[in-house]
Scaffold this motif. Structure first.
Motif, short mmCIF file in Angstrom:
data_model
loop_
_atom_site.label_atom_id
_atom_site.label_comp_id
_atom_site.label_asym_id
_atom_site.label_seq_id
_atom_site.Cartn_x
_atom_site.Cartn_y
_atom_site.Cartn_z
N GLY A 55 0.81 -1.20 0.00
CA GLY A 55 0.00 0.00 0.00
C GLY A 55 0.85 1.25 0.00
O GLY A 55 2.06 1.21 -0.23
N VAL A 56 0.21 2.36 0.28
CA VAL A 56 0.88 3.66 0.33
C VAL A 56 2.00 3.61 1.37
O VAL A 56 1.82 3.10 2.47
N GLY A 57 3.16 4.10 1.00
CA GLY A 57 4.30 4.13 1.91
C GLY A 57 4.89 2.77 2.19
O GLY A 57 5.62 2.59 3.15
N GLY A 58 4.55 1.78 1.37
CA GLY A 58 5.09 0.45 1.54
C GLY A 58 4.40 -0.37 2.61
O GLY A 58 4.82 -1.49 2.92
N LEU A 59 3.33 0.18 3.20
CA LEU A 59 2.61 -0.56 4.23
C LEU A 59 1.84 -1.73 3.62
O LEU A 59 1.36 -1.65 2.49
N SER A 60 1.71 -2.79 4.38
CA SER A 60 0.95 -3.96 3.93
C SER A 60 -0.54 -3.73 4.17
O SER A 60 -0.94 -3.32 5.25
N VAL A 61 -1.34 -3.98 3.13
CA VAL A 61 -2.78 -3.76 3.19
C VAL A 61 -3.48 -5.07 2.84
O VAL A 61 -3.13 -5.71 1.85
N PRO A 62 -4.49 -5.49 3.62
CA PRO A 62 -5.20 -6.72 3.28
C PRO A 62 -6.08 -6.53 2.05
O PRO A 62 -6.61 -5.44 1.80
N ALA A 63 -6.20 -7.60 1.27
CA ALA A 63 -7.09 -7.61 0.11
C ALA A 63 -7.60 -9.03 -0.10
O ALA A 63 -7.54 -9.58 -1.20
N ASP A 64 -8.08 -9.64 0.99
CA ASP A 64 -8.59 -11.01 0.93
C ASP A 64 -9.76 -11.08 -0.04
O ASP A 64 -10.53 -10.13 -0.17
N TYR A 65 -9.89 -12.23 -0.73
CA TYR A 65 -10.98 -12.35 -1.69
C TYR A 65 -11.59 -13.75 -1.70
O TYR A 65 -11.01 -14.71 -1.21
N ARG A 66 -12.78 -13.82 -2.30
CA ARG A 66 -13.55 -15.06 -2.42
C ARG A 66 -13.94 -15.26 -3.88
O ARG A 66 -14.35 -14.31 -4.55
N ILE A 67 -13.84 -16.50 -4.37
CA ILE A 67 -14.27 -16.85 -5.72
C ILE A 67 -15.80 -16.94 -5.72
O ILE A 67 -16.38 -17.70 -4.94
N THR A 68 -16.46 -16.15 -6.57
CA THR A 68 -17.92 -16.10 -6.60
C THR A 68 -18.53 -16.74 -7.85
O THR A 68 -19.75 -16.95 -7.90
N ARG A 69 -17.72 -17.02 -8.84
CA ARG A 69 -18.19 -17.70 -10.06
C ARG A 69 -17.01 -18.48 -10.61
O ARG A 69 -15.92 -17.93 -10.79
N PHE A 70 -17.24 -19.76 -10.89
CA PHE A 70 -16.17 -20.65 -11.32
C PHE A 70 -16.72 -21.50 -12.45
O PHE A 70 -17.34 -22.53 -12.22
N GLU A 71 -16.53 -21.02 -13.68
CA GLU A 71 -17.02 -21.74 -14.86
C GLU A 71 -15.82 -22.10 -15.73
O GLU A 71 -15.49 -21.40 -16.69
N SER A 72 -15.18 -23.21 -15.37
CA SER A 72 -13.99 -23.66 -16.09
C SER A 72 -14.36 -24.05 -17.52
O SER A 72 -15.35 -24.74 -17.72
N PRO A 73 -13.61 -23.61 -18.51
CA PRO A 73 -12.40 -22.81 -18.48
C PRO A 73 -12.61 -21.37 -18.97
O PRO A 73 -11.66 -20.75 -19.43
N THR A 74 -13.83 -20.83 -18.85
CA THR A 74 -14.10 -19.55 -19.49
C THR A 74 -14.34 -18.35 -18.57
O THR A 74 -14.23 -17.22 -19.01
N ARG A 75 -14.68 -18.58 -17.32
CA ARG A 75 -15.04 -17.43 -16.47
C ARG A 75 -14.71 -17.69 -15.02
O ARG A 75 -15.02 -18.75 -14.47
N LEU A 76 -14.09 -16.68 -14.39
CA LEU A 76 -13.73 -16.74 -12.98
C LEU A 76 -14.01 -15.36 -12.39
O LEU A 76 -13.42 -14.38 -12.81
N ASP A 77 -14.95 -15.28 -11.43
CA ASP A 77 -15.29 -14.01 -10.78
C ASP A 77 -14.89 -14.08 -9.31
O ASP A 77 -14.87 -15.15 -8.72
N PHE A 78 -14.64 -12.91 -8.74
CA PHE A 78 -14.26 -12.84 -7.33
C PHE A 78 -14.73 -11.52 -6.74
O PHE A 78 -15.07 -10.58 -7.45
N GLU A 79 -14.75 -11.49 -5.39
CA GLU A 79 -15.03 -10.25 -4.68
C GLU A 79 -14.03 -10.12 -3.54
O GLU A 79 -13.69 -11.09 -2.87
#
Length: 142
Positions: A55-79
């Motif tokens: 993040g700003v100033g080199g600080l570590s910022v969380p950005a955890d995410y979850r897979i919300t759509r998994f349509e192999s092999p054409t689409r992968l969504d997350f939040e």
């Protein structure tokens, strides 16, 4: 609403590209702002990853995410489920040939409440983030 989008062609079969993108542990290989990624739970749809971003100033910022759509092999969504910004995104894959895949990376973020003040900053971050998709072919080649 902030929106960013980037498309790139990768010289790998669509199944290989989808597998690479769906494994969040590969994020640091092509996204330089990611310093650390760990699988928290699940596999495929519903999988959750813990992510540390620079993040700003080199600080570590969380950005955890979850897979919300998994349509192999054409689409992968997350939040994104943790961190100051909570964008949702999508990887949309299209087979160009048996050994070539087009990938489109889309990120959207809707600021709520007082977070609307950060819209210009978030918009710039989303553009930078999606721009890193151009590094995907090199990451997959190594």
């Amino acid at each position: 609403m902030s929106h960013a989008q980037q498309t790139v062609t990768v010289d790998h079969p669509i199944e290989h590209v989808f597998a690479f993108l769906s494994d969040g542990l590969n994020n640091p290989k092509w996204r330089p702002e990611i310093s650390e990624t760990h699988l928290l739970s699940g596999e495929g749809l519903g999988a959750e990853y813990a992510v540390s971003r620079k993040g700003v100033g080199g600080l570590s910022v969380p950005a955890d995410y979850r897979i919300t759509r998994f349509e192999s092999p054409t689409r992968l969504d997350f939040e994104v489920i943790d961190g100051p910004a909570r964008p949702h995104g999508s990887y949309q894959l299209k087979e160009l040939s048996p050994t070539s895949t087009e990938v489109t990376y889309i990120l959207d973020n809707e600021a709520t409440g007082l977070m609307w003040i950060t819209t210009p900053i978030i918009s710039a971050e989303l553009k930078t983030e999606t721009g890193h998709l151009l590094d995907l072919p090199k990451a997959m080649a190594s």
